[in-house]
Design a protein around this motif. Structure first.
Motif, PDB file in Angstrom:
ATOM      1  N   GLU A  65      -0.005   0.297   2.442  1.00  0.00           N
ATOM      2  CA  GLU A  65       0.976  -1.006   1.818  1.00  0.00           C
ATOM      3  C   GLU A  65       1.131  -1.574   3.204  1.00  0.00           C
ATOM      4  O   GLU A  65       2.294  -1.054   3.839  1.00  0.00           O
ATOM      5  N   GLY A  66       0.886  -2.783   2.982  1.00  0.00           N
ATOM      6  CA  GLY A  66       0.684  -3.517   4.180  1.00  0.00           C
ATOM      7  C   GLY A  66       0.282  -3.491   5.421  1.00  0.00           C
ATOM      8  O   GLY A  66      -0.423  -2.509   5.151  1.00  0.00           O
ATOM      9  N   ASP A  67       1.160  -2.929   6.202  1.00  0.00           N
ATOM     10  CA  ASP A  67       0.512  -1.655   7.588  1.00  0.00           C
ATOM     11  C   ASP A  67       1.138  -0.534   7.359  1.00  0.00           C
ATOM     12  O   ASP A  67       1.002   0.274   8.633  1.00  0.00           O
ATOM     13  N   LYS A  68       1.937  -0.013   6.385  1.00  0.00           N
ATOM     14  CA  LYS A  68       2.962   0.990   6.522  1.00  0.00           C
ATOM     15  C   LYS A  68       1.371   2.327   5.433  1.00  0.00           C
ATOM     16  O   LYS A  68       1.378   1.687   4.763  1.00  0.00           O
ATOM     17  N   PRO A  69       1.710   3.314   6.450  1.00  0.00           N
ATOM     18  CA  PRO A  69       0.667   4.628   5.882  1.00  0.00           C
ATOM     19  C   PRO A  69       1.547   4.842   4.552  1.00  0.00           C
ATOM     20  O   PRO A  69       2.863   4.990   4.403  1.00  0.00           O
ATOM     21  N   VAL A  70       0.981   4.780   3.729  1.00  0.00           N
ATOM     22  CA  VAL A  70       1.556   5.220   1.646  1.00  0.00           C
ATOM     23  C   VAL A  70       0.878   7.162   1.951  1.00  0.00           C
ATOM     24  O   VAL A  70       0.774   8.152   2.135  1.00  0.00           O
ATOM     25  N   PRO A  71       2.429   8.030   1.985  1.00  0.00           N
ATOM     26  CA  PRO A  71       2.093   9.777   1.744  1.00  0.00           C
ATOM     27  C   PRO A  71       1.879   9.885   0.895  1.00  0.00           C
ATOM     28  O   PRO A  71       1.859   9.772  -0.613  1.00  0.00           O
ATOM     29  N   LEU A  72       0.595  10.663   0.543  1.00  0.00           N
ATOM     30  CA  LEU A  72       0.041  10.677  -0.336  1.00  0.00           C
ATOM     31  C   LEU A  72      -0.925  11.909   0.309  1.00  0.00           C
ATOM     32  O   LEU A  72      -1.411  11.766   0.853  1.00  0.00           O
ATOM     33  N   GLY A  73      -0.426  12.816  -0.854  1.00  0.00           N
ATOM     34  CA  GLY A  73      -1.376  14.053  -0.770  1.00  0.00           C
ATOM     35  C   GLY A  73      -3.211  14.560  -0.701  1.00  0.00           C
ATOM     36  O   GLY A  73      -3.771  12.501  -1.025  1.00  0.00           O
ATOM     37  N   SER A  74      -3.970  14.603   0.216  1.00  0.00           N
ATOM     38  CA  SER A  74      -5.597  14.690   0.066  1.00  0.00           C
ATOM     39  C   SER A  74      -6.339  14.410  -1.441  1.00  0.00           C
ATOM     40  O   SER A  74      -7.139  13.792  -1.210  1.00  0.00           O
ATOM     41  N   ARG A  75      -5.529  15.822  -2.226  1.00  0.00           N
ATOM     42  CA  ARG A  75      -5.964  15.586  -3.803  1.00  0.00           C
ATOM     43  C   ARG A  75      -5.738  14.067  -4.280  1.00  0.00           C
ATOM     44  O   ARG A  75      -6.918  13.458  -4.923  1.00  0.00           O
ATOM     45  N   ALA A  76      -5.087  13.644  -4.481  1.00  0.00           N
ATOM     46  CA  ALA A  76      -4.405  12.376  -4.403  1.00  0.00           C
ATOM     47  C   ALA A  76      -5.352  11.205  -4.346  1.00  0.00           C
ATOM     48  O   ALA A  76      -5.645  10.228  -4.947  1.00  0.00           O
ATOM     49  N   LEU A  77      -5.550  11.115  -2.833  1.00  0.00           N
ATOM     50  CA  LEU A  77      -6.039  10.469  -2.704  1.00  0.00           C
ATOM     51  C   LEU A  77      -7.531   9.997  -2.692  1.00  0.00           C
ATOM     52  O   LEU A  77      -8.469   9.009  -3.064  1.00  0.00           O
ATOM     53  N   GLU A  78      -8.467  11.331  -2.823  1.00  0.00           N
ATOM     54  CA  GLU A  78      -9.659  11.885  -3.241  1.00  0.00           C
ATOM     55  C   GLU A  78      -9.661  10.937  -4.867  1.00  0.00           C
ATOM     56  O   GLU A  78     -10.766  10.706  -4.891  1.00  0.00           O
ATOM     57  N   LEU A  96     -13.831  13.902 -12.086  1.00  0.00           N
ATOM     58  CA  LEU A  96     -12.793  13.648 -10.787  1.00  0.00           C
ATOM     59  C   LEU A  96     -12.462  14.880 -10.766  1.00  0.00           C
ATOM     60  O   LEU A  96     -12.239  15.271  -9.430  1.00  0.00           O
ATOM     61  N   MET A  97     -12.116  16.391 -11.614  1.00  0.00           N
ATOM     62  CA  MET A  97     -12.007  17.715 -11.556  1.00  0.00           C
ATOM     63  C   MET A  97     -12.997  18.227 -10.297  1.00  0.00           C
ATOM     64  O   MET A  97     -12.878  18.543  -9.612  1.00  0.00           O
ATOM     65  N   ALA A  98     -14.270  17.610 -10.969  1.00  0.00           N
ATOM     66  CA  ALA A  98     -15.356  18.495  -9.987  1.00  0.00           C
ATOM     67  C   ALA A  98     -15.264  18.008  -8.292  1.00  0.00           C
ATOM     68  O   ALA A  98     -15.617  18.612  -7.728  1.00  0.00           O
ATOM     69  N   ARG A  99     -15.822  16.451  -8.302  1.00  0.00           N
ATOM     70  CA  ARG A  99     -14.904  15.771  -7.027  1.00  0.00           C
ATOM     71  C   ARG A  99     -13.417  16.720  -6.423  1.00  0.00           C
ATOM     72  O   ARG A  99     -14.165  16.919  -5.257  1.00  0.00           O
ATOM     73  N   VAL A 100     -12.980  16.431  -7.064  1.00  0.00           N
ATOM     74  CA  VAL A 100     -12.071  16.900  -6.234  1.00  0.00           C
ATOM     75  C   VAL A 100     -11.367  18.717  -5.990  1.00  0.00           C
ATOM     76  O   VAL A 100     -10.804  18.982  -4.738  1.00  0.00           O
ATOM     77  N   TRP A 101     -11.327  19.333  -6.574  1.00  0.00           N
ATOM     78  CA  TRP A 101     -12.172  20.459  -6.761  1.00  0.00           C
ATOM     79  C   TRP A 101     -13.289  20.735  -6.858  1.00  0.00           C
ATOM     80  O   TRP A 101     -13.746  21.702  -7.879  1.00  0.00           O
ATOM     81  N   PRO A 102     -14.496  20.890  -5.736  1.00  0.00           N
ATOM     82  CA  PRO A 102     -15.626  21.149  -5.705  1.00  0.00           C
ATOM     83  C   PRO A 102     -15.555  23.305  -5.914  1.00  0.00           C
ATOM     84  O   PRO A 102     -14.812  23.529  -4.774  1.00  0.00           O
ATOM     85  N   ASN A 103     -16.612  23.726  -6.993  1.00  0.00           N
ATOM     86  CA  ASN A 103     -16.658  25.012  -6.293  1.00  0.00           C
ATOM     87  C   ASN A 103     -15.290  26.308  -7.216  1.00  0.00           C
ATOM     88  O   ASN A 103     -15.044  26.740  -6.851  1.00  0.00           O
ATOM     89  N   VAL A 104     -14.379  24.952  -7.508  1.00  0.00           N
ATOM     90  CA  VAL A 104     -13.363  26.114  -7.733  1.00  0.00           C
ATOM     91  C   VAL A 104     -12.816  25.390  -8.886  1.00  0.00           C
ATOM     92  O   VAL A 104     -12.732  24.530  -9.787  1.00  0.00           O
ATOM     93  N   PHE A 105     -12.058  26.135  -9.893  1.00  0.00           N
ATOM     94  CA  PHE A 105     -11.570  25.761 -11.139  1.00  0.00           C
ATOM     95  C   PHE A 105     -10.141  26.427 -10.985  1.00  0.00           C
ATOM     96  O   PHE A 105      -9.594  27.026 -11.199  1.00  0.00           O
ATOM     97  N   VAL A 106      -9.768  25.474 -11.778  1.00  0.00           N
ATOM     98  CA  VAL A 106      -8.435  24.666 -11.761  1.00  0.00           C
ATOM     99  C   VAL A 106      -8.548  23.718 -14.014  1.00  0.00           C
ATOM    100  O   VAL A 106      -9.268  23.873 -14.186  1.00  0.00           O
TER     101      VAL A 106
END
Length: 153
Positions: A65-78, A96-106
């Motif tokens: 955001e501007g030049d500051k990193p936004v603290p965001l988890g890897s799953r939310a970023l994906e 979205l679930m297949a992309r973010v959690w491939p080969n995992v049931f959530v």
């Protein structure tokens, strides 16, 4: 033996040709991936996507955001990357679930939690900002204007 019977049912599931889990939904040929890696004579190889006051540097897996990193988890970023790749289009919850959690049931609650974190980080719905729209029971759509620019390495 229960496990043998269960395995037989699973094996039967995977052999059913109508349930081809390897089938991929194809996008129109005119649709180009948003983050494709390019090698042009000018040396341009990375893409930056801007929306609102935010910039996504895909190759660095970084949201600013501007030049500051936004603290965001890897799953939310994906999730954000998946939505931006198809901005303006409905992206199903299953995609979205297949992309973010491939080969995992959530469960679907996991997606809801990460979408909520993403919206909170983007301040979606505040100060006139609207980035992600939920289509109840179907999925999500990234609705903000997006600018794409390439940078030299």
């Amino acid at each position: 033996m229960r496990s043998t019977a269960a395995f037989g049912r699973l094996e039967q599931f995977y052999q059913d040709p109508e349930l081809d889990v390897g089938r991929v939904i194809q996008r129109p040929a005119a649709a180009r991936p948003l983050f494709e890696k390019r090698t042009e004579p000018t040396g341009v190889t990375s893409t930056e996507v801007s929306f609102g006051s935010f910039r996504l540097l895909r190759t660095q897996f970084l949201l600013l955001e501007g030049d500051k990193p936004v603290p965001l988890g890897s799953r939310a970023l994906e999730i954000l990357i998946a939505l931006l790749e198809r901005h303006g289009e409905l992206v199903s919850k299953q995609d979205l679930m297949a992309r973010v959690w491939p080969n995992v049931f959530v469960g679907p609650a996991n997606l809801t939690v990460h979408i909520s974190a993403l919206r909170r980080a983007l301040r979606d719905g505040q100060d006139g900002n609207r980035f992600i729209v939920n289509i109840p029971g179907r999925g999500y759509r990234f609705v903000a204007s997006v600018a794409i620019s390439a940078h030299e390495n």
